[in-house]
Scaffold this active site. Structure first.
Site, mmCIF file in Angstrom:
data_model
loop_
_atom_site.group_PDB
_atom_site.id
_atom_site.type_symbol
_atom_site.label_atom_id
_atom_site.label_comp_id
_atom_site.label_asym_id
_atom_site.label_seq_id
_atom_site.Cartn_x
_atom_site.Cartn_y
_atom_site.Cartn_z
ATOM 1 N N HIS A 103 0.809 -1.228 0.000
ATOM 2 C CA HIS A 103 0.000 0.000 0.000
ATOM 3 C C HIS A 103 0.843 1.279 0.000
ATOM 4 C CE1 HIS A 103 -3.497 -2.407 0.175
ATOM 5 N NE2 HIS A 103 -3.476 -2.677 1.456
ATOM 6 N N HIS A 174 -9.799 1.523 0.819
ATOM 7 C CA HIS A 174 -9.613 0.352 1.684
ATOM 8 C C HIS A 174 -10.670 0.282 2.785
ATOM 9 C CE1 HIS A 174 -7.457 -2.809 3.851
ATOM 10 N NE2 HIS A 174 -6.539 -2.833 2.901
ATOM 11 N N GLU A 307 -11.400 -3.968 -2.641
ATOM 12 C CA GLU A 307 -10.457 -2.954 -3.119
ATOM 13 C C GLU A 307 -10.303 -3.092 -4.635
ATOM 14 O OE1 GLU A 307 -6.786 -3.421 -0.674
ATOM 15 O OE2 GLU A 307 -8.119 -4.747 0.486
#
Length: 344
Positions: A103, A174, A307
């Site tokens: 991420h 997210h 996601e």
């Protein structure tokens, strides 16, 4: 429209904005990580419940690494070895999950305090900059995330970026969803428009294979309970390859991603997107007692993510949909959430 103080992070004030069209769904967004912190959705009797996990204030989000509700990037999901080759040069990015990058690294987009560029009763636009070299990524990115409720009370999220040098971009939202508003999500129902998935190794890095979901735990082509067939005790944390083509939907070119339903309440959500994949994660690692909005700890399997994304490790997997962004191009990732209660 309400803009409120949401606490401070590193001495900087964080704000929250509530979006509402009246008696229907309403959403709350914070400038810390451009996060969705609340999403109130009616059941079949019109009773609203908050269907996303989160914390009470900015300090709660800053103290955890669960990415609840966050806009993640520069490259969301995992990059093997925290490195890839771009135009013949090895790019080394921040490794924040063992030998991998996850991420965007330790100071990804989820850790930025974004600025409010525009705000109204139904819409908020947040902006930020990711400098050249931030977390190792080349190119200076101008970032924008817009949340809005349309006239049909659908929630939209648009994530955009422009660069001054070749780079890779994969921004995701997210949020962890719970269609009942609380409790385990294992009995909630899900349908995902994917006929293939990308198998992973022990480090959750795709092997490069694209495998059919038929006959596996990853087959969600018909609505079924999330916990009916878990692939492992830790549940799901996998990329599924969305099957449907882009089609005209609500004025945009979108493909079907997922339908989520809580049968007891009738609360139902459809998700449509521009992206080719979706990371379905059932929150096994939320078991650390993170404090929720009501003060009670957030437990494992109390939320699931959808996601929408480019595939994990795509900078190292040329057979996957590309994540490269060039100067003069605009990265634009759309998500549209439609809330129509299921019949009794």
């Amino acid at each position: 429209m309400a803009v409120e103080a949401f606490g401070r992070v590193d001495g900087v004030e964080v704000q929250a904005v509530t979006l509402s069209g009246g008696s229907g769904p309403r959403a709350r967004v914070t400038t810390y990580g451009a996060r969705l912190t609340e999403l109130w959705v009616p059941d079949r009797n019109g009773v609203l419940a908050d269907i996303v996990l989160g914390h009470r204030d900015a300090a709660g989000y800053a103290a955890t690494k669960a990415y609840l509700g966050a806009t993640c990037g520069r490259f969301s999901n995992r990059i093997a070895g925290g490195r890839f080759v771009l135009d013949g040069h090895v790019v080394e990015v921040d490794r924040n999950e063992g030998a991998k990058s996850l991420h965007g690294g330790r100071a990804g987009f989820d850790r930025k305090i974004w600025e409010i560029a525009e705000v109204s009763a139904r819409s908020v636009t947040l902006v930020a900059v990711s400098e050249d070299g931030e977390m190792g990524y080349p190119g200076r990115l101008a970032l924008q995330v817009r949340y809005w409720l349309d006239e049909a009370d659908r929630l939209w999220i648009a994530m955009e970026a422009q660069t001054d040098a070749p780079t890779v971009v994969n921004m995701v939202n997210h949020s962890y969803f719970t269609m009942a508003g609380s409790g385990s999500v294992m009995g909630q129902q899900l349908r995902i428009g994917a006929r293939h998935y990308t198998p992973v190794d022990d480090a959750l890095i795709p092997t490069g294979e694209v495998r059919a979901v038929a006959g596996t735990a990853f087959d969600f082509n018909a609505l079924r309970e999330i916990g009916a067939d878990l692939p492992a005790p830790d549940g799901f944390d996998h990329n599924l390859c969305l099957t449907g083509p882009l089609e005209a939907k609500w004025g945009e070119a979108l493909r079907f991603c997922a339908e989520a339903v809580d049968a007891a309440s009738g609360r139902r959500m459809e998700l449509w997107t521009t992206e080719p994949g979706v990371q379905f994660y059932t929150g096994a690692h939320l078991a650390g007692g993170l404090p929720g909005k009501d003060g009670a700890p957030i437990a494992a399997f109390t939320g699931f993510t959808l996601e929408t994304q480019r595939f994990p490790d795509s900078p190292n997997q040329p057979q996957f949909p590309p994540a490269r962004l060039e100067p003069g191009q605009r990265y634009r990732h759309l998500m549209a959430f439609d809330f129509t209660p299921a019949p009794a």
